[in-house]
Design an enzyme around this catalytic site. Structure first.
Site, PDB file in Angstrom:
ATOM      1  N   ASP A   1       4.151  75.491  80.023  1.00  0.00           N
ATOM      2  CA  ASP A   1       3.468  74.333  79.446  1.00  0.00           C
ATOM      3  C   ASP A   1       3.521  73.212  80.488  1.00  0.00           C
ATOM      4  O   ASP A   1       2.575  73.010  81.260  1.00  0.00           O
ATOM      5  CB  ASP A   1       4.186  73.958  78.124  1.00  0.00           C
ATOM      6  CG  ASP A   1       3.703  72.675  77.485  1.00  0.00           C
ATOM      7  OD1 ASP A   1       2.999  71.891  78.133  1.00  0.00           O
ATOM      8  OD2 ASP A   1       4.039  72.412  76.310  1.00  0.00           O
TER       9      ASP A   1
ATOM     10  N   ASP B   1      10.647  76.750  72.140  1.00  0.00           N
ATOM     11  CA  ASP B   1      10.143  75.860  73.188  1.00  0.00           C
ATOM     12  C   ASP B   1      11.273  74.941  73.616  1.00  0.00           C
ATOM     13  O   ASP B   1      11.798  74.165  72.818  1.00  0.00           O
ATOM     14  CB  ASP B   1       8.957  75.038  72.645  1.00  0.00           C
ATOM     15  CG  ASP B   1       8.346  74.140  73.712  1.00  0.00           C
ATOM     16  OD1 ASP B   1       8.775  74.215  74.884  1.00  0.00           O
ATOM     17  OD2 ASP B   1       7.415  73.375  73.364  1.00  0.00           O
TER      18      ASP B   1
ATOM     19  N   SER C   1       4.780  74.050  64.898  1.00  0.00           N
ATOM     20  CA  SER C   1       5.857  73.685  65.803  1.00  0.00           C
ATOM     21  C   SER C   1       6.858  72.868  65.002  1.00  0.00           C
ATOM     22  O   SER C   1       6.502  71.848  64.421  1.00  0.00           O
ATOM     23  CB  SER C   1       5.277  72.871  66.955  1.00  0.00           C
ATOM     24  OG  SER C   1       6.299  72.416  67.796  1.00  0.00           O
TER      25      SER C   1
ATOM     26  N   GLY D   1       0.270  71.423  70.846  1.00  0.00           N
ATOM     27  CA  GLY D   1       0.036  70.151  70.163  1.00  0.00           C
ATOM     28  C   GLY D   1       0.793  69.009  70.814  1.00  0.00           C
ATOM     29  O   GLY D   1       1.818  69.208  71.465  1.00  0.00           O
TER      30      GLY D   1
ATOM     31  N   LYS E   1      -3.169  72.461  77.229  1.00  0.00           N
ATOM     32  CA  LYS E   1      -3.337  71.205  76.499  1.00  0.00           C
ATOM     33  C   LYS E   1      -4.407  70.388  77.205  1.00  0.00           C
ATOM     34  O   LYS E   1      -4.335  70.182  78.425  1.00  0.00           O
ATOM     35  CB  LYS E   1      -2.019  70.422  76.481  1.00  0.00           C
ATOM     36  CG  LYS E   1      -0.944  71.078  75.619  1.00  0.00           C
ATOM     37  CD  LYS E   1       0.363  70.324  75.668  1.00  0.00           C
ATOM     38  CE  LYS E   1       1.384  70.961  74.728  1.00  0.00           C
ATOM     39  NZ  LYS E   1       2.738  70.416  74.945  1.00  0.00           N
TER      40      LYS E   1
ATOM     41  N   LYS F   1      11.665  74.087  68.353  1.00  0.00           N
ATOM     42  CA  LYS F   1      12.130  73.385  69.543  1.00  0.00           C
ATOM     43  C   LYS F   1      13.620  73.678  69.705  1.00  0.00           C
ATOM     44  O   LYS F   1      14.370  73.712  68.711  1.00  0.00           O
ATOM     45  CB  LYS F   1      11.904  71.884  69.390  1.00  0.00           C
ATOM     46  CG  LYS F   1      10.430  71.493  69.272  1.00  0.00           C
ATOM     47  CD  LYS F   1       9.704  71.648  70.597  1.00  0.00           C
ATOM     48  CE  LYS F   1       8.304  71.076  70.526  1.00  0.00           C
ATOM     49  NZ  LYS F   1       7.611  71.154  71.840  1.00  0.00           N
TER      50      LYS F   1
ATOM     51  N   GLU G   1       9.149  79.316  75.749  1.00  0.00           N
ATOM     52  CA  GLU G   1       8.263  78.345  76.400  1.00  0.00           C
ATOM     53  C   GLU G   1       9.056  77.364  77.256  1.00  0.00           C
ATOM     54  O   GLU G   1      10.008  76.750  76.784  1.00  0.00           O
ATOM     55  CB  GLU G   1       7.484  77.601  75.300  1.00  0.00           C
ATOM     56  CG  GLU G   1       6.381  76.706  75.837  1.00  0.00           C
ATOM     57  CD  GLU G   1       5.606  76.016  74.713  1.00  0.00           C
ATOM     58  OE1 GLU G   1       5.681  76.471  73.551  1.00  0.00           O
ATOM     59  OE2 GLU G   1       4.938  75.016  75.003  1.00  0.00           O
TER      60      GLU G   1
ATOM     61  N   LYS H   1       7.129  78.215  65.738  1.00  0.00           N
ATOM     62  CA  LYS H   1       7.757  77.839  67.004  1.00  0.00           C
ATOM     63  C   LYS H   1       8.823  76.812  66.701  1.00  0.00           C
ATOM     64  O   LYS H   1       8.572  75.866  65.951  1.00  0.00           O
ATOM     65  CB  LYS H   1       6.709  77.240  67.940  1.00  0.00           C
ATOM     66  CG  LYS H   1       7.274  76.562  69.168  1.00  0.00           C
ATOM     67  CD  LYS H   1       6.173  76.220  70.149  1.00  0.00           C
ATOM     68  CE  LYS H   1       6.007  74.728  70.305  1.00  0.00           C
ATOM     69  NZ  LYS H   1       4.956  74.404  71.301  1.00  0.00           N
TER      70      LYS H   1
HETATM   71 MG    MG Z   1       5.677  73.028  74.925  1.00  0.00          MG
END
Ligand code: MG
Length: 368
Positions: free
Chosen positions: A238, A188, A135, A290, A262, A163, A213, A161
């Site tokens: 998520d 994400d 990530s 994570g 998670k 952000k 996401e 991934k």
């Molecule tokens: Mg997320």
């Protein structure tokens, strides 16, 4: 096993690289570690709450308070046949899943150590090796982002991934698709968009992303139904999924095609496994997200990721990506082909480094 004591420690760990999302920019973590002692054996859990209530309503302070004043008083002195008994004993407290998971996961570690088996086997895991993705936080420039992706691919990671947030989205995806046409890429948003941003989401649909996401609000399951109906790209939820019932609603309504599980967000291993099994029955693949965990939390994530439906690469990566020095021995490492070999020793399979932990502990309480 009889639950004898709980030691809470708050440790402060600076990150190797600041981590920026649409919610926050983190440079140092304040992490609560839980050490539960039962029948003379210690088990360890980690709290995944952030320093601020920006990802979820919980933060480090609320978790410490709930653990010390509510959860431990409900557990202390109890004789349990299994760690699966912890969640029902805590149900009188509504929410506060991250606080609950902190102590619940520690009790699972104790049980596995008492039985002298790896935690992942106790949980019913099947994978001896788990696939890893990374990530990557929001970067100042596209060149910096592309260089970071290049470095992570060279390290072997199987999917990237990134952000995203408004203004730091489309160009980043365009650049990575141009530089790395075959990259397994996901984005994400951490709830940074609203339904008015529909044109942007539609454009992202043209980049063959593995998933988008959590584009919309952290509690907006219904909004995601509308988005998923109109996009080819799978939506992964998520922030919306805190309970089995949330997952059930999201799946039944068609709000997503993938779920990120998670441990902290759903309250520990028992609930994570229930959601995992629900997703398996419904053909929804899952993966482990994570939360900038130290080694203890990372080890707990590895154990959970061995369950059969964790079929997509998760965010569980090598210790050295985050920490100058981790809290466990050995540190978590990744193979050249982007996997983690699951430990075969009892419990979480890693040994907490007590001296290292003591050297970064800012406060501690021993509860009996
Ligand atoms: Mg997320």
């Amino acid at each position: 096993m009889r639950l004898q004591s709980l030691t809470l420690r708050e440790i402060h760990l600076p990150l190797v690289t600041p981590f920026e999302t649409s919610m926050d920019r983190v440079t140092e973590r304040r992490i609560i570690l839980a050490e539960v002692n039962a029948d003379g054996v210690s088990g360890w859990g980690e709290c995944t709450a952030g320093e601020n209530p920006f990802y979820s309503p919980e933060d480090t302070e609320t978790c410490w308070h709930i653990l010390e004043n509510y959860l431990w008083p409900m557990l202390k002195g109890r004789e349990l046949t299994s760690a699966a008994c912890v969640w029902p004993l805590l149900e009188h407290v509504r929410g506060h899943n991250m606080a609950k998971a902190t102590v619940e996961t520690a009790v699972w570690d104790v049980e596995a150590r008492l039985k002298n088996i790896p935690l992942w086997k106790l949980l019913g895991g099947e994978r001896a090796e788990i696939p890893c993705g990374v990530s990557i936080g929001i970067k100042d420039s596209l060149d910096e982002l592309a260089a970071t992706v290049q470095k992570e691919l060279a390290a072997g990671y199987q999917r990237i991934k990134i952000k995203i947030k408004p203004g730091k989205d489309l160009q980043a995806v365009q650049r990575l698709r141009q530089d790395f046409p075959r990259l397994k890429l996901t984005v994400d948003a951490n709830s940074a968009y609203c339904e008015d941003d529909w044109p942007l989401l539609k454009r992202l649909d043209g980049f063959y992303l593995m998933m988008i996401e959590q584009p919309l609000g952290w509690d907006d399951i219904f909004g995601h139904v509308q988005v998923q109906k109109n996009l080819q790209t799978p939506i992964c939820l998520d922030e919306c999924i805190h309970t089995y019932e949330h997952a059930e609603a999201a799946i039944a309504l068609g709000a997503c095609k993938i779920i990120n599980i998670k441990l902290g967000r759903v309250g520990g291993h028992l609930q994570a496994k229930r959601i995992h099994d629900l997703c398996l029955r419904n053909g929804i693949p899952v993966w482990c997200g994570g939360m900038l965990e130290s080694g203890i939390g990372r080890a707990q994530n590895i154990a959970m990721s061995t369950l059969s439906n964790f079929s997509l690469p998760g965010d569980v990566t090598a210790s050295k990506r985050y920490w100058y020095e981790d809290t466990i021995d050995p540190e978590v490492t990744v193979t050249p082909h982007g996997t983690i070999l699951v430990p075969t020793t009892p419990g979480i399979g890693f040994t907490p480094r007590l001296e290292r932990i003591a050297s970064v502990t800012a406060r501690q309480v021993h509860l009996t």
